[in-house]
Design a protein around this motif. Structure first.
Motif, PDB file in Angstrom:
ATOM      1  N   CYS A  20      -4.234 -16.109 -31.764  1.00 42.02           N
ATOM      2  CA  CYS A  20      -5.582 -15.429 -31.554  1.00 42.02           C
ATOM      3  C   CYS A  20      -6.366 -16.218 -30.743  1.00 42.02           C
ATOM      4  O   CYS A  20      -6.259 -17.254 -30.452  1.00 42.02           O
ATOM      5  CB  CYS A  20      -6.200 -15.568 -32.975  1.00 42.02           C
ATOM      6  SG  CYS A  20      -7.887 -14.888 -33.137  1.00 42.02           S
ATOM      7  N   PHE A  21      -7.108 -15.394 -29.803  1.00 39.60           N
ATOM      8  CA  PHE A  21      -7.853 -16.054 -28.714  1.00 39.60           C
ATOM      9  C   PHE A  21      -9.102 -16.210 -29.261  1.00 39.60           C
ATOM     10  O   PHE A  21      -9.915 -15.316 -30.180  1.00 39.60           O
ATOM     11  CB  PHE A  21      -7.681 -14.975 -27.489  1.00 39.60           C
ATOM     12  CG  PHE A  21      -6.352 -15.225 -26.630  1.00 39.60           C
ATOM     13  CD1 PHE A  21      -6.583 -15.927 -25.425  1.00 39.60           C
ATOM     14  CD2 PHE A  21      -5.306 -14.417 -27.088  1.00 39.60           C
ATOM     15  CE1 PHE A  21      -5.252 -16.128 -24.894  1.00 39.60           C
ATOM     16  CE2 PHE A  21      -4.110 -14.655 -26.508  1.00 39.60           C
ATOM     17  CZ  PHE A  21      -4.133 -15.426 -25.226  1.00 39.60           C
ATOM     18  N   PRO A  22      -9.971 -16.865 -28.604  1.00 41.97           N
ATOM     19  CA  PRO A  22     -11.482 -17.137 -28.895  1.00 41.97           C
ATOM     20  C   PRO A  22     -12.076 -16.081 -28.696  1.00 41.97           C
ATOM     21  O   PRO A  22     -11.802 -15.288 -27.532  1.00 41.97           O
ATOM     22  CB  PRO A  22     -11.732 -18.444 -27.936  1.00 41.97           C
ATOM     23  CG  PRO A  22     -10.693 -19.055 -27.703  1.00 41.97           C
ATOM     24  CD  PRO A  22      -9.644 -18.181 -27.667  1.00 41.97           C
TER      25      PRO A  22
ATOM     26  N   VAL B 216      -9.726  -6.147 -37.982  1.00 41.19           N
ATOM     27  CA  VAL B 216      -8.661  -6.766 -37.375  1.00 41.19           C
ATOM     28  C   VAL B 216      -7.917  -7.594 -38.551  1.00 41.19           C
ATOM     29  O   VAL B 216      -8.277  -8.045 -39.507  1.00 41.19           O
ATOM     30  CB  VAL B 216      -9.052  -7.915 -36.156  1.00 41.19           C
ATOM     31  CG1 VAL B 216     -10.080  -8.868 -37.061  1.00 41.19           C
ATOM     32  CG2 VAL B 216      -8.070  -8.749 -35.704  1.00 41.19           C
ATOM     33  N   GLN B 217      -6.537  -7.908 -38.340  1.00 43.09           N
ATOM     34  CA  GLN B 217      -5.709  -8.546 -39.282  1.00 43.09           C
ATOM     35  C   GLN B 217      -4.862  -9.682 -38.530  1.00 43.09           C
ATOM     36  O   GLN B 217      -4.325  -9.046 -37.542  1.00 43.09           O
ATOM     37  CB  GLN B 217      -4.954  -7.887 -40.120  1.00 43.09           C
ATOM     38  CG  GLN B 217      -4.501  -8.105 -41.268  1.00 43.09           C
ATOM     39  CD  GLN B 217      -3.222  -7.160 -42.160  1.00 43.09           C
ATOM     40  OE1 GLN B 217      -2.196  -6.895 -41.742  1.00 43.09           O
ATOM     41  NE2 GLN B 217      -3.667  -7.004 -43.382  1.00 43.09           N
ATOM     42  N   ILE B 218      -5.136 -10.938 -38.877  1.00 44.08           N
ATOM     43  CA  ILE B 218      -4.273 -11.999 -38.161  1.00 44.08           C
ATOM     44  C   ILE B 218      -3.174 -12.654 -39.139  1.00 44.08           C
ATOM     45  O   ILE B 218      -3.815 -12.775 -40.255  1.00 44.08           O
ATOM     46  CB  ILE B 218      -5.513 -12.994 -37.766  1.00 44.08           C
ATOM     47  CG1 ILE B 218      -6.429 -12.244 -36.838  1.00 44.08           C
ATOM     48  CG2 ILE B 218      -4.695 -14.041 -36.740  1.00 44.08           C
ATOM     49  CD1 ILE B 218      -7.853 -12.959 -36.933  1.00 44.08           C
ATOM     50  N   HIS B 219      -2.442 -12.970 -38.627  1.00 45.69           N
ATOM     51  CA  HIS B 219      -1.216 -13.702 -39.282  1.00 45.69           C
ATOM     52  C   HIS B 219      -0.580 -14.861 -38.545  1.00 45.69           C
ATOM     53  O   HIS B 219      -0.408 -14.886 -37.458  1.00 45.69           O
ATOM     54  CB  HIS B 219       0.094 -12.596 -39.667  1.00 45.69           C
ATOM     55  CG  HIS B 219      -0.476 -11.243 -40.407  1.00 45.69           C
ATOM     56  ND1 HIS B 219      -0.397 -11.043 -41.751  1.00 45.69           N
ATOM     57  CD2 HIS B 219      -0.927 -10.399 -39.756  1.00 45.69           C
ATOM     58  CE1 HIS B 219      -0.498 -10.129 -42.121  1.00 45.69           C
ATOM     59  NE2 HIS B 219      -1.302  -9.487 -40.986  1.00 45.69           N
ATOM     60  N   GLY B 220      -0.579 -15.923 -39.144  1.00 50.55           N
ATOM     61  CA  GLY B 220       0.286 -17.149 -38.544  1.00 50.55           C
ATOM     62  C   GLY B 220       0.667 -18.032 -39.594  1.00 50.55           C
ATOM     63  O   GLY B 220       0.250 -18.026 -40.795  1.00 50.55           O
TER      64      GLY B 220
ATOM     65  N   LEU C  48     -13.316 -15.765 -35.654  1.00 47.49           N
ATOM     66  CA  LEU C  48     -13.287 -14.224 -35.715  1.00 47.49           C
ATOM     67  C   LEU C  48     -13.683 -13.703 -37.065  1.00 47.49           C
ATOM     68  O   LEU C  48     -14.365 -12.781 -37.043  1.00 47.49           O
ATOM     69  CB  LEU C  48     -12.024 -13.755 -34.954  1.00 47.49           C
ATOM     70  CG  LEU C  48     -11.908 -12.246 -34.482  1.00 47.49           C
ATOM     71  CD1 LEU C  48     -10.538 -12.068 -33.710  1.00 47.49           C
ATOM     72  CD2 LEU C  48     -11.785 -11.189 -35.458  1.00 47.49           C
ATOM     73  N   VAL C  49     -13.077 -14.112 -37.975  1.00 49.37           N
ATOM     74  CA  VAL C  49     -13.209 -13.533 -39.241  1.00 49.37           C
ATOM     75  C   VAL C  49     -14.712 -13.817 -39.695  1.00 49.37           C
ATOM     76  O   VAL C  49     -15.424 -12.910 -40.222  1.00 49.37           O
ATOM     77  CB  VAL C  49     -12.402 -14.354 -40.576  1.00 49.37           C
ATOM     78  CG1 VAL C  49     -12.683 -13.942 -41.789  1.00 49.37           C
ATOM     79  CG2 VAL C  49     -10.880 -13.814 -40.017  1.00 49.37           C
TER      80      VAL C  49
ATOM     81  N   PRO D  13     -17.388 -10.489 -26.669  1.00 48.18           N
ATOM     82  CA  PRO D  13     -17.718 -10.489 -28.119  1.00 48.18           C
ATOM     83  C   PRO D  13     -16.687  -9.584 -28.958  1.00 48.18           C
ATOM     84  O   PRO D  13     -16.123  -8.563 -28.472  1.00 48.18           O
ATOM     85  CB  PRO D  13     -19.019 -10.195 -28.273  1.00 48.18           C
ATOM     86  CG  PRO D  13     -19.178  -9.391 -27.060  1.00 48.18           C
ATOM     87  CD  PRO D  13     -18.387 -10.051 -25.839  1.00 48.18           C
ATOM     88  N   TRP D  14     -16.637  -9.850 -29.988  1.00 44.22           N
ATOM     89  CA  TRP D  14     -15.675  -9.007 -31.022  1.00 44.22           C
ATOM     90  C   TRP D  14     -16.321  -7.707 -31.100  1.00 44.22           C
ATOM     91  O   TRP D  14     -17.717  -7.691 -31.574  1.00 44.22           O
ATOM     92  CB  TRP D  14     -15.137  -9.504 -32.375  1.00 44.22           C
ATOM     93  CG  TRP D  14     -14.201  -8.846 -32.776  1.00 44.22           C
ATOM     94  CD1 TRP D  14     -14.450  -8.200 -34.109  1.00 44.22           C
ATOM     95  CD2 TRP D  14     -12.864  -8.618 -32.657  1.00 44.22           C
ATOM     96  NE1 TRP D  14     -13.361  -7.437 -34.552  1.00 44.22           N
ATOM     97  CE2 TRP D  14     -12.320  -7.727 -33.520  1.00 44.22           C
ATOM     98  CE3 TRP D  14     -12.184  -9.248 -31.645  1.00 44.22           C
ATOM     99  CZ2 TRP D  14     -10.893  -7.356 -33.395  1.00 44.22           C
ATOM    100  CZ3 TRP D  14     -10.760  -8.912 -31.559  1.00 44.22           C
ATOM    101  CH2 TRP D  14     -10.133  -7.964 -32.354  1.00 44.22           C
TER     102      TRP D  14
END
Length: 194
Positions: free
Chosen positions: A105-107, A123-127, A146-147, A116-117
């Motif tokens: 994920c990037f800033p 968005v869904q992020i996994h790690g 981001l969240v 900006p977002w």
């Protein structure tokens, strides 16, 4: 059903990336998997990063060209290195429906941000919790920002136990079948409610 473009990780469009895309296709989604390396795959990340450094901006141009050949209303997805293209296009190309960011994920603020977002963009992020790249190079912090910025109704972060990187790729030794199955399940749910 949704239309997804999935950008591969730094080791290339491996059989494991194709398999991950196939799992989404089996649920009825259209998934495009552009091969930014023209058929090349790499046995190690070190070899892959050397190739990427030498290729330079040409790879971004290929990623952009792949998206431009598709409809505007896309879900942008990327695995690790491929998150760079997916996140950049989700944030800057009109018509984005959502973003799926796997293992990176990037800033969204600061000098390395794509901007900006976009308001209302899911968005869904996994790690992995102890992944040397995701957890220890700032990606997890960028994901949390981001969240917090997008809000929990638009953004989800899932952190899995372990330290494997590229754990969703079934063709690599780092594959984690249980975590990858959960990623797939959560991804399919995410896509089903867009």
């Amino acid at each position: 059903m949704t239309e997804v473009v999935l950008y591969h990780h730094v080791q290339g469009l491996t059989d494991g990336v194709r398999s991950f895309a196939d799992a989404l296709r089996q649920a009825g989604h259209t998934v495009h998997t552009p091969d930014l390396f023209d058929g090349r795959t790499f046995a190690t990340m070190e070899e892959a990063f050397t190739f990427v450094r030498e290729a330079g901006d040409a790879l971004d141009a290929k990623a952009d060209g792949a998206a431009e050949a598709l409809p505007e209303e896309l879900v942008y997805a990327g695995i690790s290195w491929g998150v760079g293209s997916a996140q950049r296009l989700a944030q800057t190309r009109s018509g984005a429906r959502a973003a799926l960011l796997y293992e990176a994920c990037f800033p969204i603020t600061g000098e390395y941000a794509f901007g900006p977002w976009p308001s209302g963009l899911p968005v869904q992020i996994h790690g992995k919790a102890d992944d040397e790249f995701f957890a220890h190079e700032g990606d997890i912090d960028a994901a949390r920002e981001l969240v917090a910025t997008a809000g929990s109704d638009q953004a989800e972060l899932f952190v899995y136990p372990g330290d494997e990187h590229l754990f969703v790729d079934s063709s690599l030794p780092s594959y984690d079948a249980d975590a990858a199955a959960l990623v797939t399940q959560r991804t399919l749910h995410f896509l089903s409610v867009l």
